[in-house]
Design a protein around this motif. Structure first.
Motif, mmCIF file in Angstrom:
data_model
loop_
_atom_site.group_PDB
_atom_site.id
_atom_site.type_symbol
_atom_site.label_atom_id
_atom_site.label_comp_id
_atom_site.label_asym_id
_atom_site.label_seq_id
_atom_site.Cartn_x
_atom_site.Cartn_y
_atom_site.Cartn_z
ATOM 1 N N GLY A 226 -62.716 11.526 -19.009
ATOM 2 C CA GLY A 226 -61.618 10.654 -20.676
ATOM 3 C C GLY A 226 -62.655 8.993 -20.473
ATOM 4 N N VAL A 227 -62.501 8.049 -21.254
ATOM 5 C CA VAL A 227 -63.096 7.015 -21.822
ATOM 6 C C VAL A 227 -62.782 5.773 -20.885
ATOM 7 C CG1 VAL A 227 -63.250 4.776 -23.474
ATOM 8 C CG2 VAL A 227 -62.977 7.785 -24.066
ATOM 9 N N ASP A 228 -61.696 5.779 -20.603
ATOM 10 C CA ASP A 228 -61.056 4.727 -19.313
ATOM 11 C C ASP A 228 -61.529 4.754 -18.282
ATOM 12 O OD1 ASP A 228 -59.753 3.195 -21.628
ATOM 13 O OD2 ASP A 228 -58.400 3.902 -21.816
ATOM 14 N N VAL B 197 -67.664 0.137 -11.341
ATOM 15 C CA VAL B 197 -68.103 -0.038 -9.738
ATOM 16 C C VAL B 197 -69.056 0.300 -9.312
ATOM 17 C CG1 VAL B 197 -66.118 -0.112 -8.032
ATOM 18 C CG2 VAL B 197 -65.113 -0.385 -9.674
ATOM 19 N N ILE B 198 -69.729 2.000 -9.570
ATOM 20 C CA ILE B 198 -70.360 2.150 -9.204
ATOM 21 C C ILE B 198 -72.007 1.606 -9.417
ATOM 22 C CG2 ILE B 198 -71.840 4.725 -8.786
ATOM 23 C CD1 ILE B 198 -69.137 4.222 -7.415
ATOM 24 N N LEU C 81 -66.019 -7.391 -15.182
ATOM 25 C CA LEU C 81 -65.624 -6.117 -16.668
ATOM 26 C C LEU C 81 -64.007 -5.990 -15.780
ATOM 27 C CD1 LEU C 81 -67.975 -4.726 -18.375
ATOM 28 C CD2 LEU C 81 -66.014 -5.697 -19.328
ATOM 29 N N PHE C 82 -64.379 -5.692 -14.379
ATOM 30 C CA PHE C 82 -64.034 -5.739 -13.212
ATOM 31 C C PHE C 82 -62.288 -5.863 -13.109
ATOM 32 C CE2 PHE C 82 -62.505 -4.981 -8.348
ATOM 33 C CZ PHE C 82 -61.744 -4.000 -8.691
ATOM 34 N N ILE C 83 -62.625 -7.197 -13.262
ATOM 35 C CA ILE C 83 -61.095 -7.649 -13.160
ATOM 36 C C ILE C 83 -59.994 -7.606 -14.370
ATOM 37 C CG2 ILE C 83 -60.368 -10.011 -12.988
ATOM 38 C CD1 ILE C 83 -63.086 -11.349 -11.949
ATOM 39 N N ASN C 84 -61.021 -7.320 -15.129
ATOM 40 C CA ASN C 84 -60.140 -7.216 -16.751
ATOM 41 C C ASN C 84 -59.722 -5.968 -16.259
ATOM 42 O OD1 ASN C 84 -59.371 -8.101 -19.129
ATOM 43 N ND2 ASN C 84 -60.582 -5.975 -19.440
ATOM 44 N N GLN C 85 -60.287 -4.640 -15.675
ATOM 45 C CA GLN C 85 -59.990 -3.166 -15.405
ATOM 46 C C GLN C 85 -58.760 -3.228 -14.542
ATOM 47 O OE1 GLN C 85 -63.622 -1.734 -14.200
ATOM 48 N NE2 GLN C 85 -63.587 -1.007 -16.949
ATOM 49 N N ARG D 78 -56.477 -6.062 -14.355
ATOM 50 C CA ARG D 78 -55.893 -6.534 -15.545
ATOM 51 C C ARG D 78 -55.295 -5.501 -15.991
ATOM 52 N NH1 ARG D 78 -54.663 -8.064 -20.655
ATOM 53 N NH2 ARG D 78 -56.993 -7.735 -20.481
ATOM 54 N N LEU D 79 -55.909 -4.596 -16.533
ATOM 55 C CA LEU D 79 -54.971 -3.566 -17.242
ATOM 56 C C LEU D 79 -54.259 -2.122 -16.668
ATOM 57 C CD1 LEU D 79 -57.768 -3.794 -19.717
ATOM 58 C CD2 LEU D 79 -56.302 -4.665 -20.295
ATOM 59 N N GLY D 80 -54.705 -2.161 -15.422
ATOM 60 C CA GLY D 80 -54.409 -0.909 -14.926
ATOM 61 C C GLY D 80 -55.123 -0.138 -14.744
ATOM 62 N N HIS D 81 -56.086 0.361 -14.952
ATOM 63 C CA HIS D 81 -57.352 0.780 -14.787
ATOM 64 C C HIS D 81 -57.784 1.296 -13.400
ATOM 65 C CE1 HIS D 81 -58.319 0.252 -19.662
ATOM 66 N NE2 HIS D 81 -56.669 1.282 -19.434
ATOM 67 N N VAL D 82 -57.392 0.336 -12.514
ATOM 68 C CA VAL D 82 -57.805 0.542 -11.249
ATOM 69 C C VAL D 82 -56.099 1.192 -10.447
ATOM 70 C CG1 VAL D 82 -58.762 0.232 -8.819
ATOM 71 C CG2 VAL D 82 -60.018 -0.804 -11.362
ATOM 72 N N ASN D 83 -56.760 2.678 -10.771
ATOM 73 C CA ASN D 83 -55.536 3.283 -10.351
ATOM 74 C C ASN D 83 -55.066 4.735 -9.554
ATOM 75 O OD1 ASN D 83 -55.842 5.485 -12.119
ATOM 76 N ND2 ASN D 83 -55.148 4.285 -13.444
ATOM 77 N N GLU D 84 -54.272 5.466 -9.405
ATOM 78 C CA GLU D 84 -54.269 6.867 -8.218
ATOM 79 C C GLU D 84 -55.145 7.681 -8.630
ATOM 80 O OE1 GLU D 84 -50.976 6.981 -11.636
ATOM 81 O OE2 GLU D 84 -51.931 4.997 -9.963
ATOM 82 N N THR D 85 -55.380 7.619 -10.083
ATOM 83 C CA THR D 85 -56.678 8.400 -10.608
ATOM 84 C C THR D 85 -58.079 8.059 -10.495
ATOM 85 O OG1 THR D 85 -55.087 9.203 -12.995
ATOM 86 C CG2 THR D 85 -57.212 9.466 -12.812
#
Length: 242
Positions: free
Chosen positions: A43-45, A53-54, A180-184, A186-193
């Protein structure tokens, strides 16, 4: 995500390994190679978040190990212009349909791959055009974490040696990818997935860095770049046909 990897996730980890082998050798192009296949696999996000991160971790290692060769003046200059472009890219991603952006991205990397592969000699651009290329590299990086393909046009002129090239681009990605990580987050893209995928990806990341260290002094630079452009072309075609 379950404790066992799906076939798509396993293939994604293989992509991470290949990308970070490239990244640790050159200081760029790893995410550009990885992004098209990764977007299709997870998936894109998710791809943008995990690969960011990597890439950040890989470039932190390069920055620490190669800091003596860094051109700090160029690093500061490039960072300013790329951050301006990244802000535009992030805003575009929020307002323009992803399908349109993906087609544009696919055509862009196909063009870059063909232009670089068949180029007979370096071409000279005016300083103003070079600066706008850096800004556009920031826009592309804000969209798909893949600004290195455009930035290399400027860097090849401004950075004179292979070591300086690698050592200056790596801390640049540390700066931009942290933004970009800070923005991600903020958007909730760093999550359980994405967090489990990030943790799984550390294994191929380490293996890729180790292989890149061994290959860096041995590989013929021009032949390696030709192979990179072939892989870029294949990635672009596969994304365009999706």
């Amino acid at each position: 995500m379950t404790s066992l990897l799906t076939p798509q996730e396993f293939l994604f980890l293989l992509v991470v390994f290949i990308a970070n082998t490239v990244e640790s050798m050159t200081g760029f192009a790893g995410t550009l190679l990885a992004m098209p296949a990764s977007m299709q696999l997870i998936g894109v996000d998710e791809a943008k978040t995990v690969l960011n991160v990597i890439s950040l971790l890989c470039c932190i290692w390069i920055t620490i190990s190669c800091y003596k060769d860094t051109n700090w003046k160029q690093l500061f200059k490039i960072s300013i212009y790329m951050i301006l472009g990244m802000i535009v890219g992030i805003l575009l991603f929020d307002v323009v349909p992803v399908s349109i952006l993906l087609k544009f991205y696919a055509l862009l990397i196909i063009f870059i791959a063909l232009r670089k592969f068949f180029a007979k000699k370096d071409f000279t651009l005016s300083p103003n055009i070079l600066i706008w290329i850096v800004v556009m590299a920031g826009v592309v990086h804000g969209l798909f974490l893949s600004g290195g393909s455009l930035l290399v046009i400027y860097a090849a002129t401004a950075l004179k040696t292979k070591k300086e090239f690698r050592a200056t681009l790596a801390p640049l990605w540390v700066i931009l990818d942290s933004f970009l990580f800070i923005n991600q987050v903020r958007l909730g893209h760093v999550n359980e997935t994405t967090i489990p995928l990030i943790l799984w990806s550390i294994i191929p990341l380490i293996l890729g860095i180790m292989l890149g260290i061994k290959l860096f002094p041995k590989i013929n630079h021009q032949n390696f770049l030709k192979l990179t452009y072939i892989l870029l072309f294949i990635s672009g075609i596969s994304l365009l046909l999706t």
